[in-house]
Design a protein around this motif. Structure first.
Motif, PDB file in Angstrom:
ATOM      1  N   PRO A 165       0.839  -1.212   0.000  1.00  7.83           N
ATOM      2  CA  PRO A 165       0.000   0.000   0.000  1.00  7.83           C
ATOM      3  C   PRO A 165       0.872   1.259   0.000  1.00  7.83           C
ATOM      4  CG  PRO A 165      -0.717  -1.567   1.682  1.00  7.83           C
ATOM      5  CD  PRO A 165       0.601  -2.052   1.177  1.00  7.83           C
ATOM      6  N   GLN A 166       0.422   2.281  -0.688  1.00  7.84           N
ATOM      7  CA  GLN A 166       1.207   3.519  -0.797  1.00  7.84           C
ATOM      8  C   GLN A 166       1.457   4.143   0.578  1.00  7.84           C
ATOM      9  OE1 GLN A 166      -0.093   6.192  -3.882  1.00  7.84           O
ATOM     10  NE2 GLN A 166       0.946   7.958  -2.990  1.00  7.84           N
ATOM     11  N   GLU A 167       0.471   4.067   1.456  1.00 10.35           N
ATOM     12  CA  GLU A 167       0.625   4.644   2.804  1.00 10.35           C
ATOM     13  C   GLU A 167       1.769   3.953   3.553  1.00 10.35           C
ATOM     14  OE1 GLU A 167      -1.508   4.391   7.158  1.00 10.35           O
ATOM     15  OE2 GLU A 167      -2.300   3.280   5.444  1.00 10.35           O
ATOM     16  N   LEU A 168       1.815   2.619   3.472  1.00 18.91           N
ATOM     17  CA  LEU A 168       2.878   1.862   4.140  1.00 18.91           C
ATOM     18  C   LEU A 168       4.229   2.165   3.504  1.00 18.91           C
ATOM     19  CD1 LEU A 168       3.974  -0.315   6.039  1.00 18.91           C
ATOM     20  CD2 LEU A 168       3.228  -2.040   4.384  1.00 18.91           C
ATOM     21  N   LEU A 169       4.255   2.237   2.186  1.00 15.07           N
ATOM     22  CA  LEU A 169       5.499   2.541   1.482  1.00 15.07           C
ATOM     23  C   LEU A 169       6.045   3.904   1.892  1.00 15.07           C
ATOM     24  CD1 LEU A 169       7.492   1.545  -0.672  1.00 15.07           C
ATOM     25  CD2 LEU A 169       6.049   2.649  -2.401  1.00 15.07           C
ATOM     26  N   SER A 183       7.731  16.501 -17.006  1.00 15.13           N
ATOM     27  CA  SER A 183       8.184  15.264 -16.377  1.00 15.13           C
ATOM     28  C   SER A 183       6.999  14.426 -15.907  1.00 15.13           C
ATOM     29  CB  SER A 183       9.085  15.590 -15.185  1.00 15.13           C
ATOM     30  OG  SER A 183       8.310  16.130 -14.120  1.00 15.13           O
ATOM     31  N   PHE A 184       7.260  13.156 -15.654  1.00 12.92           N
ATOM     32  CA  PHE A 184       6.196  12.246 -15.207  1.00 12.92           C
ATOM     33  C   PHE A 184       5.573  12.733 -13.901  1.00 12.92           C
ATOM     34  CE2 PHE A 184       4.775   8.670 -12.614  1.00 12.92           C
ATOM     35  CZ  PHE A 184       3.886   8.049 -13.472  1.00 12.92           C
ATOM     36  N   LEU A 185       6.395  13.181 -12.939  1.00 14.46           N
ATOM     37  CA  LEU A 185       5.854  13.624 -11.649  1.00 14.46           C
ATOM     38  C   LEU A 185       5.046  14.905 -11.757  1.00 14.46           C
ATOM     39  CD1 LEU A 185       8.748  12.837  -9.118  1.00 14.46           C
ATOM     40  CD2 LEU A 185       6.642  11.548  -9.522  1.00 14.46           C
ATOM     41  N   ASP A 186       5.208  15.656 -12.848  1.00 11.82           N
ATOM     42  CA  ASP A 186       4.424  16.875 -13.066  1.00 11.82           C
ATOM     43  C   ASP A 186       3.093  16.578 -13.750  1.00 11.82           C
ATOM     44  OD1 ASP A 186       6.051  18.778 -11.875  1.00 11.82           O
ATOM     45  OD2 ASP A 186       7.336  18.937 -13.639  1.00 11.82           O
ATOM     46  N   LEU A 230       5.149  12.792  -3.034  1.00 12.23           N
ATOM     47  CA  LEU A 230       5.600  12.657  -1.643  1.00 12.23           C
ATOM     48  C   LEU A 230       6.516  11.450  -1.453  1.00 12.23           C
ATOM     49  CD1 LEU A 230       2.412  13.578   0.432  1.00 12.23           C
ATOM     50  CD2 LEU A 230       4.472  14.943   0.090  1.00 12.23           C
ATOM     51  N   LEU A 231       6.280  10.385  -2.209  1.00 14.09           N
ATOM     52  CA  LEU A 231       7.145   9.213  -2.115  1.00 14.09           C
ATOM     53  C   LEU A 231       8.562   9.550  -2.560  1.00 14.09           C
ATOM     54  CD1 LEU A 231       4.868   6.364  -3.565  1.00 14.09           C
ATOM     55  CD2 LEU A 231       5.295   6.904  -1.163  1.00 14.09           C
ATOM     56  N   PHE A 232       8.677  10.242  -3.693  1.00 11.89           N
ATOM     57  CA  PHE A 232       9.992  10.513  -4.260  1.00 11.89           C
ATOM     58  C   PHE A 232      10.717  11.650  -3.553  1.00 11.89           C
ATOM     59  CE2 PHE A 232       8.020   7.909  -7.439  1.00 11.89           C
ATOM     60  CZ  PHE A 232       9.072   7.129  -7.900  1.00 11.89           C
TER      61      PHE A 232
END
Length: 507
Positions: free
Chosen positions: A253-257, A311-314, A323-325
């Protein structure tokens, strides 16, 4: 039978109390009849003050104590069942003493008793007297009760529910790891706390790539902090070396990651390994039909296929992942080849890449000083060794701004290890030629380094952690100045996850 008018029904559903003819309404928590309630409490040996607050719960609790006291060291009931439970499309035959171990089933039984007999309290008193006197077999036969329990939880299978019911009869029921989630959910519904905690411990000790997601979500659902914490700690160690190589990476899960990426205990071989793992996770989120872990070149080609306008993140797809990166320490990616990949795939915003390049340039220009690093905990460069059972020694070479270090682990005996780092010359024998061939070489005799060494391993389901203090030391080329303080580890755990974090302060 004549149909009763609704307004008269409640008065006719009266409950006898003690050995008198006093009564109170069963559907009301307390009708105001203090004498009647007092007599009922006396008959059941219940604390009167507690009963005033919550009569039904107090009674159930006291009944459970009576039954549990007489169930110790008692053989399994073999007589005719007293209760039939209908649930999940099946019928289960149960005995009263075992049934009352579950608060849920006890409530269902008492409700059925109140509705199905003319004097439910007398029936209950008779049952309790038989228990207290030890004459269970000699008690008068009572009408077999039928109770029903509706369950809508998809985790609860018939096998899992049967296992939970079996726990009412056995001191320790056998639980299959494949059924543990269903048994946990069944124990929660039946309010069998001992069984529930057994399942939690099993899950904490059974964390693997294929179970981490479901066990974590179960911990969140039931607010079991020890279980969610165990999942987080396990993933901190295994995200890169284990999950990064398996298709189960997709399920995290993204939250756990996000929690794991923010942890200072996160283990990685280096920052680029962590980046590759995170890019693979994103790739698997966007390609649901892929059933194998992609090779790195496939991931690069996928992100390179997106429009080049931003970019992909944009883009809309990537904005929820920013937030992950942001948890990554991109300044820890130093090799020119790896930096070229970051630019080529057009994944990161241009401003991020410019900042990383500028930081490298200024550090090289100032002899390695990392003026851009303000916080050791969140910005130190990190490298790792995974020390497996077959190793007696294990080491890796790293190059940063023209300085070369060896991070090393040594096994002294079956339970004794040490981990340290030392500065090496690019001209030393055994030095990897590729490491210094295309990069800068510093000729400075000394390099000020602030570092910390940490080792973690799992022993009997608990993580052991060893660490040095944060040490600031000048590293030269000759002993003893070329070698760091050694982290000494005494443990039976294996493998050992050794992490080396350091920065080059302004000197």
């Amino acid at each position: 039978m004549k149909r009763l008018h609704p307004q008269h029904r409640a008065r006719l559903e009266r409950r006898m109390v003690g050995s008198t003819n006093r009564w109170r309404f069963p559907r009301e928590p307390f009708s105001g009849d203090l004498l009647g309630l007092s007599q009922m409490c006396k008959a059941l040996d219940v604390d009167f003050e507690e009963a005033l607050k919550n009569p039904d719960r107090s009674c159930i609790s006291q009944i459970q104590k009576i039954f549990s006291g007489h169930l110790k060291n008692k053989t399994i009931q073999t007589g005719e069942a007293d209760v039939i439970l209908t649930c999940l499309g099946s019928k289960w035959e149960l005995h009263q003493p075992q049934l009352f171990q579950s608060e849920t089933l006890a409530k269902l039984y008492l409700m059925a008793l109140a509705q199905g007999t003319t004097s439910p309290t007398k029936e209950l008193e008779r049952l309790l007297r038989a228990q207290l006197c030890g004459n269970v077999k000699e008690r008068h036969p009572i009408k077999k009760m039928i109770i029903s329990l509706k369950i809508n939880d998809p985790l609860i299978t018939e096998v899992a529910f049967a296992t939970a019911l079996k726990d009412l009869y056995l001191s320790e029921v056998e639980i299959n790891m494949d059924d543990v989630l269903g048994v946990l959910a069944s124990a929660h519904i039946l309010q069998l706390n001992r069984l529930f905690q057994r399942c939690v411990v099993m899950m904490m000790n059974g964390l693997m790539p294929n179970t981490i997601k479901d066990f974590y979500l179960a911990g969140c659902k039931y607010k079991e902090e020890p279980l969610t914490t165990a999942c987080e700690k396990w993933l901190e160690m295994n995200l890169v070396p284990l999950m990064g190589t398996q298709i189960h990476l997709r399920k995290i899960p993204q939250e756990l990651l996000h929690k794991v990426l923010r942890s200072p205990r996160l283990f990685t071989f280096n920052e680029f390994h962590l980046l590759k793992t995170l890019l693979s996770w994103v790739f698997l989120q966007l390609n649901h039909k892929i059933q194998t872990v992609p090779v790195h070149e496939t991931v690069l080609a996928f992100f390179n296929s997106f429009p080049k306008k931003c970019s992909f993140l944009d883009q809309d797809t990537g904005q929820s992942l920013v937030l992950l990166f942001l948890c990554l320490r991109l300044h820890g990616i130093i090799r020119g080849k790896n930096l070229e990949e970051l630019r080529h795939i057009n994944f990161f915003p241009e401003s991020w890449l410019i900042r990383v390049t500028a930081n490298h340039y200024h550090a090289l220009e100032s002899g390695g000083d990392m003026a851009h690093v303000k916080d050791f905990t969140t910005q130190a460069m990190r490298f790792g060794l995974l020390f497996n059972q077959e190793y007696t020694t294990h080491s890796e070479m790293i190059a940063i701004y023209g300085f070369f270090f060896e991070i090393k682990g040594i096994k002294h005996d079956t339970t004794s290890y040490s981990f340290y780092m030392q500065r090496v010359r690019h001209t030393d024998s055994g030095f990897p030629s590729l490491l210094g061939e295309h990069g800068p070489v510093s000729l400075r005799a000394e390099r000020l380094v602030k570092y910390e060494i940490r080792a973690q391993t799992l022993v009997d389901g608990k993580w052991q952690e060893f660490r040095t203090n944060r040490i600031t030391q000048k590293f030269g080329f000759v002993k003893p100045s070329c070698k760091s303080h050694a982290l000494k580890v005494q443990t039976v755990g294996i493998p050992i996850y050794a992490s080396f974090s350091f920065i080059f302060p302004i000197s």
